[in-house]
Design a protein around this motif. Sequence first.
Motif, mmCIF file in Angstrom:
data_model
loop_
_atom_site.group_PDB
_atom_site.id
_atom_site.type_symbol
_atom_site.label_atom_id
_atom_site.label_comp_id
_atom_site.label_asym_id
_atom_site.label_seq_id
_atom_site.Cartn_x
_atom_site.Cartn_y
_atom_site.Cartn_z
ATOM 1 N N VAL A 184 10.212 9.344 -3.995
ATOM 2 C CA VAL A 184 10.212 8.344 -2.940
ATOM 3 C C VAL A 184 8.949 8.543 -2.124
ATOM 4 O O VAL A 184 8.649 9.669 -1.697
ATOM 5 C CB VAL A 184 11.451 8.464 -2.030
ATOM 6 C CG1 VAL A 184 11.405 7.409 -0.927
ATOM 7 C CG2 VAL A 184 12.731 8.328 -2.837
ATOM 8 N N ARG A 185 8.189 7.463 -1.921
ATOM 9 C CA ARG A 185 6.944 7.527 -1.146
ATOM 10 C C ARG A 185 6.965 6.478 -0.033
ATOM 11 O O ARG A 185 7.640 5.458 -0.141
ATOM 12 C CB ARG A 185 5.735 7.277 -2.065
ATOM 13 C CG ARG A 185 5.479 8.394 -3.064
ATOM 14 C CD ARG A 185 4.366 8.038 -4.030
ATOM 15 N NE ARG A 185 4.807 7.012 -4.988
ATOM 16 C CZ ARG A 185 4.016 6.412 -5.856
ATOM 17 N NH1 ARG A 185 2.722 6.697 -5.892
ATOM 18 N NH2 ARG A 185 4.517 5.515 -6.686
ATOM 19 N N ARG A 186 6.236 6.764 1.013
ATOM 20 C CA ARG A 186 6.049 5.763 2.054
ATOM 21 C C ARG A 186 5.202 4.624 1.497
ATOM 22 O O ARG A 186 4.320 4.839 0.659
ATOM 23 C CB ARG A 186 5.325 6.361 3.267
ATOM 24 C CG ARG A 186 6.132 7.370 4.056
ATOM 25 C CD ARG A 186 5.315 7.867 5.253
ATOM 26 N NE ARG A 186 6.017 8.906 5.969
ATOM 27 C CZ ARG A 186 6.881 8.683 6.947
ATOM 28 N NH1 ARG A 186 7.127 7.437 7.330
ATOM 29 N NH2 ARG A 186 7.501 9.683 7.550
ATOM 30 N N CYS A 187 5.454 3.426 1.989
ATOM 31 C CA CYS A 187 4.594 2.304 1.667
ATOM 32 C C CYS A 187 4.666 1.307 2.817
ATOM 33 O O CYS A 187 5.513 1.443 3.711
ATOM 34 C CB CYS A 187 4.979 1.647 0.338
ATOM 35 S SG CYS A 187 6.523 0.712 0.362
ATOM 36 N N HIS A 188 3.774 0.351 2.822
ATOM 37 C CA HIS A 188 3.892 -0.724 3.802
ATOM 38 C C HIS A 188 3.443 -2.035 3.176
ATOM 39 O O HIS A 188 2.636 -2.066 2.233
ATOM 40 C CB HIS A 188 3.115 -0.428 5.091
ATOM 41 C CG HIS A 188 1.630 -0.440 4.941
ATOM 42 N ND1 HIS A 188 0.888 0.712 4.757
ATOM 43 C CD2 HIS A 188 0.738 -1.467 4.968
ATOM 44 C CE1 HIS A 188 -0.387 0.405 4.667
ATOM 45 N NE2 HIS A 188 -0.509 -0.912 4.791
ATOM 46 N N SER A 222 0.862 -1.176 0.000
ATOM 47 C CA SER A 222 0.000 0.000 0.000
ATOM 48 C C SER A 222 0.901 1.229 0.000
ATOM 49 O O SER A 222 1.794 1.354 0.854
ATOM 50 C CB SER A 222 -0.899 0.015 1.237
ATOM 51 O OG SER A 222 -1.783 -1.087 1.211
ATOM 52 N N VAL A 223 0.663 2.120 -0.962
ATOM 53 C CA VAL A 223 1.554 3.256 -1.187
ATOM 54 C C VAL A 223 0.951 4.516 -0.599
ATOM 55 O O VAL A 223 -0.238 4.802 -0.792
ATOM 56 C CB VAL A 223 1.830 3.438 -2.690
ATOM 57 C CG1 VAL A 223 2.780 4.608 -2.919
ATOM 58 C CG2 VAL A 223 2.421 2.153 -3.274
ATOM 59 N N GLY A 224 1.765 5.293 0.118
ATOM 60 C CA GLY A 224 1.301 6.503 0.795
ATOM 61 C C GLY A 224 1.886 7.767 0.204
ATOM 62 O O GLY A 224 2.139 7.868 -0.998
ATOM 63 N N ASP A 225 2.162 8.735 1.081
ATOM 64 C CA ASP A 225 2.570 10.071 0.671
ATOM 65 C C ASP A 225 4.012 10.113 0.164
ATOM 66 O O ASP A 225 4.856 9.296 0.558
ATOM 67 C CB ASP A 225 2.454 11.047 1.845
ATOM 68 C CG ASP A 225 1.023 11.199 2.335
ATOM 69 O OD1 ASP A 225 0.105 10.955 1.528
ATOM 70 O OD2 ASP A 225 0.838 11.555 3.509
ATOM 71 N N GLU A 226 4.278 11.111 -0.663
ATOM 72 C CA GLU A 226 5.632 11.367 -1.129
ATOM 73 C C GLU A 226 6.468 11.919 0.022
ATOM 74 O O GLU A 226 6.044 12.812 0.752
ATOM 75 C CB GLU A 226 5.607 12.368 -2.281
ATOM 76 C CG GLU A 226 6.976 12.696 -2.851
ATOM 77 C CD GLU A 226 6.909 13.672 -4.007
ATOM 78 O OE1 GLU A 226 7.697 14.638 -3.986
ATOM 79 O OE2 GLU A 226 6.087 13.477 -4.927
ATOM 80 N N ILE A 227 7.690 11.380 0.187
ATOM 81 C CA ILE A 227 8.575 11.853 1.248
ATOM 82 C C ILE A 227 9.910 12.346 0.699
ATOM 83 O O ILE A 227 10.750 12.850 1.456
ATOM 84 C CB ILE A 227 8.829 10.747 2.304
ATOM 85 C CG1 ILE A 227 9.382 9.475 1.633
ATOM 86 C CG2 ILE A 227 7.569 10.454 3.075
ATOM 87 C CD1 ILE A 227 9.770 8.395 2.632
ATOM 88 N N GLY A 228 10.108 12.232 -0.608
ATOM 89 C CA GLY A 228 11.353 12.701 -1.195
ATOM 90 C C GLY A 228 11.257 12.751 -2.701
ATOM 91 O O GLY A 228 10.402 12.097 -3.314
#
Length: 279
Positions: free
Chosen positions: A27-31, A14-20
């Motif tokens: 680069v995005r957060r994911c889990h 699951s892909v979240g917000d952009e962090i870079g």
Amino acid sequence: MFYDGEEALMRQYSVGDEIGRGRFGTVRRCHSNATGEALALKTTPKAALHDPLDLALAEQEPKLHLLASSPPCSPHLVALHAAFDDANAVHLVVDLCTGGDLLSLLSARGLRLPEREAAGLAAQLASTLAACHRRVVAHCDVKPDNLHFELKLADFGSAEWFGDGRPMSGLVGTPYYVAPGVVAGREYGEKVDVWSAGVVLYMMLSGAMPFYGATAPEIFEAVLRGNLRFPLRAFAGVSPEAKDLMRRMLCKDVSRRLSAEQALRHPWIASCGGDAVAG
């Protein structure tokens, strides 16, 4: 580990917000949908890669990053968990690093670090480069922006494989940190990483660059001259042993330049930073 298509990515993560954001991608957060582990997703759109060399590097990055980070992986290297390739982009799932990078740390700390702290970070970096080089992978873009905390070497987008004595060539890396052989257009080996690490060490101890210019061509000229100096004001209190290590890392003569393994065994690292090396 390697999968085709964005659909496979969405099934597993699951892909979240952009962090870079970098030169070519985001680069995005994911889990992980299976474990819930928090990770990061680096996406490089192929449309942004106009130079064939850039496209080739992006497509080989997963293989080299996997080779460098496969178990037993150095604890000071950002591990690759999965890679996805489709017609539009290359997606890499990597460790999530939330502690900022070395450049941010230096900015927050007045651009220089105490000698013992710098030695600990230099030891961790040398240990990680030595581990990569044992797997015949040269990073080719060592710089503070690619060193995340707790110290982990990231971004294998410029990495090269040098197995079977295969030479490397081509202008890759970042101007302030690139080795003379790269600038000169010659074939080169893994010791380009040691040169870059030497620039990082110089920066940590002085807050300045060893080879400076206002433009990229001027920087390259300074690198090619290789006139290494230790201005008294910038290096007040820095030990002769630390300067000796930098001279041996920032040596134009590649045959005399230290390897990463040799840098790790240097007396300054052993006395000041040896305890910082783990794994």
